[in-house]
Design a protein around this motif. Structure first.
Motif, PDB file in Angstrom:
ATOM      1  N   UNK A  85       1.334  -2.678   3.043  1.00 29.33           N
ATOM      2  CA  UNK A  85       0.711  -4.068   2.588  1.00 29.33           C
ATOM      3  C   UNK A  85       1.389  -3.984   1.327  1.00 29.33           C
ATOM      4  N   UNK A  86       1.230  -3.286   0.885  1.00 29.91           N
ATOM      5  CA  UNK A  86       1.054  -2.853  -0.748  1.00 29.91           C
ATOM      6  C   UNK A  86       2.612  -3.344  -1.254  1.00 29.91           C
ATOM      7  N   UNK A  87       3.772  -2.558  -0.427  1.00 38.94           N
ATOM      8  CA  UNK A  87       4.799  -2.401  -0.802  1.00 38.94           C
ATOM      9  C   UNK A  87       5.287  -3.463  -0.479  1.00 38.94           C
ATOM     10  N   UNK A  88       5.117  -3.943   0.585  1.00 42.80           N
ATOM     11  CA  UNK A  88       5.213  -5.762   0.791  1.00 42.80           C
ATOM     12  C   UNK A  88       5.218  -6.639  -0.011  1.00 42.80           C
ATOM     13  N   UNK A  89       3.885  -6.846  -0.222  1.00 44.58           N
ATOM     14  CA  UNK A  89       3.636  -7.246  -1.289  1.00 44.58           C
ATOM     15  C   UNK A  89       4.339  -7.348  -2.532  1.00 44.58           C
ATOM     16  N   UNK A  90       4.548  -6.205  -3.675  1.00 43.66           N
ATOM     17  CA  UNK A  90       4.767  -5.951  -4.544  1.00 43.66           C
ATOM     18  C   UNK A  90       5.838  -6.398  -3.712  1.00 43.66           C
ATOM     19  N   UNK A 124      -9.506   7.001   0.257  1.00 42.39           N
ATOM     20  CA  UNK A 124      -9.296   7.695   1.668  1.00 42.39           C
ATOM     21  C   UNK A 124      -8.738   8.611  -0.205  1.00 42.39           C
ATOM     22  N   UNK A 125      -8.310  10.218   0.517  1.00 45.46           N
ATOM     23  CA  UNK A 125      -8.027  11.066  -1.033  1.00 45.46           C
ATOM     24  C   UNK A 125      -6.312  10.961  -1.866  1.00 45.46           C
ATOM     25  N   UNK A 126      -6.092   9.902  -0.275  1.00 40.11           N
ATOM     26  CA  UNK A 126      -4.305   9.986  -1.617  1.00 40.11           C
ATOM     27  C   UNK A 126      -4.242   8.452  -1.750  1.00 40.11           C
ATOM     28  N   UNK A 127      -4.704   8.019  -2.077  1.00 44.42           N
ATOM     29  CA  UNK A 127      -5.422   6.576  -1.991  1.00 44.42           C
ATOM     30  C   UNK A 127      -4.343   5.850  -3.362  1.00 44.42           C
ATOM     31  N   UNK A 128      -5.059   6.915  -4.749  1.00 43.97           N
ATOM     32  CA  UNK A 128      -3.705   6.579  -6.219  1.00 43.97           C
ATOM     33  C   UNK A 128      -2.662   6.704  -5.886  1.00 43.97           C
ATOM     34  N   UNK A 129      -2.357   8.366  -5.476  1.00 40.22           N
ATOM     35  CA  UNK A 129      -1.237   8.968  -5.484  1.00 40.22           C
ATOM     36  C   UNK A 129       0.179   7.796  -4.826  1.00 40.22           C
ATOM     37  N   UNK A 130      -1.062   7.131  -3.640  1.00 43.19           N
ATOM     38  CA  UNK A 130       0.348   6.073  -2.620  1.00 43.19           C
ATOM     39  C   UNK A 130       0.008   4.731  -4.115  1.00 43.19           C
ATOM     40  N   UNK A 131      -0.269   3.994  -4.086  1.00 43.22           N
ATOM     41  CA  UNK A 131      -0.058   4.132  -5.707  1.00 43.22           C
ATOM     42  C   UNK A 131       0.520   3.244  -5.865  1.00 43.22           C
TER      43      UNK A 131
END
Length: 109
Positions: free
Chosen positions: A1-6, A32-39
């Motif tokens: 969803x973040x990718x689409x919004x951006x 989630x452990x990977x949240x920072x890296x994903x963003x």
């Protein structure tokens, strides 16, 4: 969803260069452990400027430890990403400790 919004908002920045996209983030996502890296990865892949993204913590985040919230805010601010608390609305009764969190957020954001 973040990718689409951006991706869908990128063109808007050419018309409104001061525009900031607010995206809700749940406690479950933030935990989630990977949240920072994903963003950060999505920002890099889309080329969206970090300074034009605001991650807005949803209502359940008020139950997270204050230190966890502070760490996330400091991490993302280090990359130029803004952080905010979602407006929980007048129908939600917040414990006194949450008001402290909201006040503290204002003092260090």
């Amino acid at each position: 969803m973040l990718r689409t919004a951006l991706q869908e908002t990128a063109e808007l920045l050419t018309i409104l260069p001061e525009f900031v996209l607010n995206v809700n983030v749940s406690a479950r996502q933030m935990e989630r452990e990977e949240f920072r890296a994903e963003v950060l990865r999505i920002l890099e892949q889309t080329g969206f400027p970090a300074a034009h993204l605001c991650l807005e913590l949803t209502e359940r985040c008020k139950d997270m430890p204050l230190e966890t919230i502070r760490n996330e805010v400091e991490f993302f601010r280090g990359y130029g990403i803004r952080m905010a608390m979602d407006d929980y609305g007048p129908e939600v009764l917040l414990p006194e400790s949450c008001f402290t969190r909201r006040w503290m957020r204002l003092s260090w954001i």
